[in-house]
Design a protein around this motif. Structure first.
Motif, mmCIF file in Angstrom:
data_model
loop_
_atom_site.group_PDB
_atom_site.id
_atom_site.type_symbol
_atom_site.label_atom_id
_atom_site.label_comp_id
_atom_site.label_asym_id
_atom_site.label_seq_id
_atom_site.Cartn_x
_atom_site.Cartn_y
_atom_site.Cartn_z
ATOM 1 N N ASP A 1 41.945 36.902 39.644
ATOM 2 C CA ASP A 1 42.311 37.955 40.145
ATOM 3 C C ASP A 1 42.954 37.958 41.619
ATOM 4 O O ASP A 1 43.735 38.572 42.181
ATOM 5 C CB ASP A 1 41.100 39.164 40.634
ATOM 6 C CG ASP A 1 40.536 39.851 39.237
ATOM 7 O OD1 ASP A 1 41.055 39.531 38.078
ATOM 8 O OD2 ASP A 1 39.207 40.185 39.458
ATOM 9 N N ASP B 1 37.550 33.541 32.883
ATOM 10 C CA ASP B 1 37.897 34.970 33.499
ATOM 11 C C ASP B 1 37.724 36.173 32.320
ATOM 12 O O ASP B 1 37.953 35.946 31.287
ATOM 13 C CB ASP B 1 39.551 34.910 33.712
ATOM 14 C CG ASP B 1 40.058 36.018 34.486
ATOM 15 O OD1 ASP B 1 39.163 36.737 34.982
ATOM 16 O OD2 ASP B 1 41.391 36.268 34.264
ATOM 17 N N ARG C 1 35.363 43.410 41.595
ATOM 18 C CA ARG C 1 36.236 43.336 40.550
ATOM 19 C C ARG C 1 36.908 44.804 40.083
ATOM 20 O O ARG C 1 37.595 45.196 39.737
ATOM 21 C CB ARG C 1 36.269 42.539 39.361
ATOM 22 C CG ARG C 1 35.985 40.950 39.790
ATOM 23 C CD ARG C 1 36.039 40.009 38.420
ATOM 24 N NE ARG C 1 37.222 39.850 37.760
ATOM 25 C CZ ARG C 1 37.375 39.477 36.665
ATOM 26 N NH1 ARG C 1 36.051 39.166 35.946
ATOM 27 N NH2 ARG C 1 38.429 39.397 36.085
ATOM 28 N N ASN D 1 35.624 31.864 39.297
ATOM 29 C CA ASN D 1 35.099 32.636 38.138
ATOM 30 C C ASN D 1 36.014 33.641 37.527
ATOM 31 O O ASN D 1 35.747 34.482 36.922
ATOM 32 C CB ASN D 1 33.790 33.205 38.566
ATOM 33 C CG ASN D 1 32.744 32.081 38.373
ATOM 34 O OD1 ASN D 1 32.153 31.812 37.223
ATOM 35 N ND2 ASN D 1 32.248 31.405 39.428
ATOM 36 N N CYS D 2 37.158 33.890 38.369
ATOM 37 C CA CYS D 2 38.147 34.839 37.785
ATOM 38 C C CYS D 2 39.499 34.517 38.292
ATOM 39 O O CYS D 2 39.601 33.587 39.241
ATOM 40 C CB CYS D 2 37.885 36.416 38.212
ATOM 41 S SG CYS D 2 37.840 36.560 39.934
#
Length: 706
Positions: A558, A697, A521, A555-556
């Motif tokens: 993006d 997030d 990230r 978990n995100c």
């Protein structure tokens, strides 16, 4: 004139160099060249002669089939090789180096795996499968009958010990790999080994009186481990000669090589059975004294080792900061001298005698064979098997560095490869720095490049995790397709990767996903700050890369699109269903499910996948024994039930290496689906999560700046 864009169908054009050997005297090399037979939906391999003096190449074999593993005779007049040209199991053939009809030597009921010439040239040490009755358990492996037929595929598969299966091979307890001595003149065979174990590799002592072999242990608790043994044959061949074990502290011994004086054997191996990183060792034959050569940062690739005829010097292929290079290693002091070091590529095969011959490739240039002197000088490319590559749009590779969080409150630097389409510079903007791979430099564009602009970005995650980005076309042809369509591909060697020192790879143990996701990230945030990426970001990966892609999307937020291929999805079930899970997973987690269940659950993508809003494509070989299909199925079902767009494609008879080595029609289908899926969904923003939900997030602004 600009070239054409890459397409998934280009994998039918690739010709891969699989094995190399160099004739005594060093004047002619022989290589195995694998091609795709589209009409048969299969592969063929043929032998080619490569003169070192610049004379034209010549094809040596023509009979349809797989003609593989060429080995020059000690006198340099004949070449032994394996072939399945008459159907059925591969057998040994012999052919004159000037051509003509190959002569079949062996006619065993089961397959021949490898062979090694005796220094005298009359005998071959033959590694072959011996079919046994699994109902007889260990005692069945004591019977050596090369004419015993293979059990029908519908026979019950009795499982009474570990391991009992292997990816790409399936059930393994119906046969053992044993060593026999084959007399070329008389055609007689002399069995050399027997027992409830498999022999993996062998090599002759310089005087031909002994064989160094690699074989696994018979104790079930350590049956996945392999040791170095010596067989004392003496002057006359005899059945089942006395055997002496030389190592028992290296868990994964491989690639033995005798020193020219016969006093020392060099080999590779790791101390732990779950550790995939190979170190260099040497053992004194007389005393059995073992010592590691070099430090733990000396990581080798599983290629043969080659002693220098004049002194304690060894030539090998080393994994070093994301590339594979040829090095010379001083066996007394452990010092390493680079000889051939591609800037952005991998040496995938190498042989060293009077000269060196090697195959090298990268993601922006195809695999070809090269030669050089023993000190690495006078490099010259010998082949042009993949000339079609020059008809495609030129691609370039940049080596990028990112400052990322180290997981302990600080920062560290990691490296990655940026692949994109080359464009001639049309302004006075400064050009980016391009890492060129020296052996294939003529295939690289020489024009300066335009600065990067925002484009769809694919973040691709390598397997392992104790591995590194594979710089070869065959692994991920969709990279070249996307790059030629204007995408940027970023492949990182984040924490846990091999080739950057043992501490760097070891830190990810017990921390899958938790340490490396913030690094990915952070790298993405850096590209966005540079104006090189926008919201159009996808993620893809196979094996551990598949694990990470699923973990990341849970978990995100993006990533707008994801590919999950052959993943670890549930560490608890992977431990008991994978062919290697029962020893590899405890190494990675530093424990077992019964003692570390909470950690296994926490790190499993299954625990997070239902929160993902990223459209996800799952690809899975139905006969994958490394990461069985249940790993994809569990996550697919959970993701579908959560309402997220997803598809699962299963490939019958496909194993863990489906994308790079699977059936050609399956590879075409899979890579086409990957490109279509990522292209379709990367343009669509993720759906807004329901009110009150937990998107799991963390804002990018909260990450360490790079």
């Amino acid at each position: 004139m600009p070239g054409a864009a890459f397409t998934p169908e280009d994998l039918f054009k690739e010709q891969r160099v699989e094995h190399l050997d160099l004739r005594p005297g060093g004047d002619i090399a022989v290589c195995e060249l694998k091609t795709v037979e589209r009409d048969d939906d299969a592969y063929q391999s043929h032998l080619w002669l490569l003169p070192m003096d610049g004379r034209p190449l010549s094809r040596l074999t023509f009979a349809p089939g797989r003609n593989i593993r060429p080995r020059w005779s000690p006198q340099g007049e004949r070449i032994a090789f394996l072939s399945n040209r008459h159907g059925g199991a591969a057998q040994i053939y012999l052919i004159d180096h000037q051509g003509g009809e190959a002569r079949q030597l062996t006619r065993f009921a089961s397959t021949v795996v490898d062979m090694a010439w005796h220094p005298g040239g009359r005998h071959l040490a033959v590694l072959c499968a011996v079919n046994v009755d699994p109902d007889e358990r260990a005692s069945g492996a004591q019977k050596i009958d090369l004419a015993r037929p293979l059990a029908p595929p519908t026979s019950p598969e009795v499982v009474w010990r570990l391991p009992y299966k292997m990816d790409g091979a399936g059930y393994t307890l119906g046969a053992r790999l044993q060593l026999v001595l084959y007399d070329i003149d008389s055609g007689t065979t002399t069995p050399l080994t027997r027992g409830d174990f498999d022999v993996g590799q062998c090599c002759w002592s310089p005087d031909g009186s002994r064989l160094a072999i690699i074989r696994n242990r018979e104790d079930e608790r350590d049956s996945h481990c392999k040791d170095l043994w010596i067989l004392d044959l003496g002057d006359k061949p005899r059945a089942f000669p006395s055997a002496r074990r030389l190592t028992n502290t290296i868990a994964t011994a491989c690639c033995p090589a005798w020193s020219p004086d016969g006093e020392v054997i060099a080999l590779m191996g790791a101390r732990d059975g779950g550790d995939p990183i190979m170190r260099l060792w040497q053992v004194e034959v007389s005393s059995g004294v073992l010592r590691q050569v070099g430090d733990d940062d000396l990581e080798l690739v599983g290629n043969d080792l080659f002693w220098d005829a004049r002194g304690p010097l060894l030539r090998a292929v080393q994994a070093w900061r994301g590339v594979q290079r040829i090095v010379a290693i001083d066996m007394k002091h452990g010092t390493v001298t680079p000889l051939v070091e591609p800037a952005a590529g991998h040496v995938s095969a190498m042989v060293a005698r009077e000269a060196m011959v090697f195959a090298e490739e990268g993601i922006d240039h195809p695999i070809e064979v090269h030669r050089c002197d023993l000190d690495g000088s006078a490099k010259r490319r010998l082949t042009d098997f993949n000339a079609w590559w020059r008809e495609r749009l030129a691609l370039v590779t940049e080596r990028r560095r990112f400052t990322v969080p180290d997981g302990d409150g600080g920062e560290e630097e990691i490296e990655g490869w940026l692949l994109r389409r080359a464009q001639p510079r049309t302004s006075d903007s400064s050009a980016v720095s391009v890492a060129r791979s020296e052996p294939s430099a003529p295939l690289q564009p020489s024009e300066p490049l335009e600065p990067l602009e925002p484009a769809p970005l694919l973040m691709d995650v390598h397997g392992g995790p104790a591995s590194y980005v594979m710089l070869k076309y065959a692994s991920n042809p969709y990279w070249q397709v996307l790059a030629s369509q204007g995408w940027t591909v970023l492949a990182l060697n984040a924490v846990g990767s091999a080739s950057y020192g043992r501490p760097f790879s070891q830190r990810l143990r017990r921390n899958w996903g938790r340490l490396d996701l913030p690094q990915y990230r952070s790298a993405l945030a850096a590209l966005r700050r540079e104006g090189l990426a926008d919201g159009r970001v996808a993620i893809a990966g196979s094996s551990y890369g598949g694990y990470f892609s699923a973990y990341a999307t849970g978990n995100c937020s993006d990533f707008r699109a994801a590919l999950v291929n052959a993943p670890v999805g549930n560490l608890e079930t992977h431990y008991g269903t994978s062919d290697s899970g029962y020893y590899a997973d405890p190494y990675s987690m530093e424990g077992k499910p019964e003692t570390d269940r909470e950690l296994m659950i926490e790190l499993s993508p299954m625990a997070h996948i239902s929160r993902s809003r990223t459209p996800t494509l799952f690809l899975q070989g139905k006969d994958d024994e490394r990461c069985p299909k249940c790993q994809s199925e569990e996550m697919f079902v959970k993701l579908r039930r959560s309402g997220t767009v997803s598809e699962l494609v299963l490939y019958p008879q496909g194993d863990h290496h489906l994308l790079g080595q699977g059936r050609p029609s399956h590879r075409i289908d899979a890579h086409g689906r990957i490109v279509a899926w990522l292209t379709r969904w990367v343009e669509e923003p993720l759906p807004v999560p329901p009110a009150g939900s937990d998107p799991a997030d963390a804002p990018l602004a909260s990450l360490h700046r790079s």
